[in-house]
Design a protein around this motif. Sequence first.
Motif, PDB file in Angstrom:
ATOM      1  N   VAL A  25      41.317  35.428  30.932  1.00 56.38           N
ATOM      2  CA  VAL A  25      42.235  35.584  32.068  1.00 56.38           C
ATOM      3  C   VAL A  25      42.935  36.941  32.002  1.00 56.38           C
ATOM      4  O   VAL A  25      43.132  37.590  33.031  1.00 56.38           O
ATOM      5  N   SER A  26      43.267  37.396  30.813  1.00 53.31           N
ATOM      6  CA  SER A  26      43.889  38.714  30.660  1.00 53.31           C
ATOM      7  C   SER A  26      42.933  39.819  31.079  1.00 53.31           C
ATOM      8  O   SER A  26      43.315  40.755  31.790  1.00 53.31           O
ATOM      9  N   PHE A  27      41.678  39.716  30.652  1.00 49.73           N
ATOM     10  CA  PHE A  27      40.673  40.704  31.046  1.00 49.73           C
ATOM     11  C   PHE A  27      40.455  40.692  32.558  1.00 49.73           C
ATOM     12  O   PHE A  27      40.385  41.750  33.194  1.00 49.73           O
ATOM     13  N   ALA A  28      40.347  39.507  33.152  1.00 47.86           N
ATOM     14  CA  ALA A  28      40.130  39.396  34.598  1.00 47.86           C
ATOM     15  C   ALA A  28      41.308  39.988  35.378  1.00 47.86           C
ATOM     16  O   ALA A  28      41.113  40.644  36.407  1.00 47.86           O
ATOM     17  N   ALA A  29      42.526  39.783  34.893  1.00 50.34           N
ATOM     18  CA  ALA A  29      43.703  40.334  35.569  1.00 50.34           C
ATOM     19  C   ALA A  29      43.696  41.861  35.507  1.00 50.34           C
ATOM     20  O   ALA A  29      44.005  42.536  36.505  1.00 50.34           O
ATOM     21  N   ALA A  30      43.348  42.414  34.349  1.00 42.44           N
ATOM     22  CA  ALA A  30      43.287  43.873  34.220  1.00 42.44           C
ATOM     23  C   ALA A  30      42.186  44.450  35.114  1.00 42.44           C
ATOM     24  O   ALA A  30      42.373  45.494  35.759  1.00 42.44           O
ATOM     25  N   LEU A  31      41.051  43.791  35.167  1.00 38.70           N
ATOM     26  CA  LEU A  31      39.957  44.242  36.029  1.00 38.70           C
ATOM     27  C   LEU A  31      40.354  44.182  37.499  1.00 38.70           C
ATOM     28  O   LEU A  31      40.090  45.114  38.269  1.00 38.70           O
TER      29      LEU A  31
END
Length: 48
Positions: A25-31
């Motif tokens: 979820v952290s990676f998806a938010a940054a992307l």
Amino acid sequence: MALLVGLAPISTFAAWLIVPYFLWVSFAAALNRAIVRLNAPFGQQIGS
């Protein structure tokens, strides 16, 4: 993150099972943030 901290006293195993989801979820938010910044209309700045 609150779920991870809240689960730790109840079940350490359950808390560790949440870690991959939290990372994803952290990676998806940054992307998503990068995509929104790159697609901003010309002449406008969205955040920094």
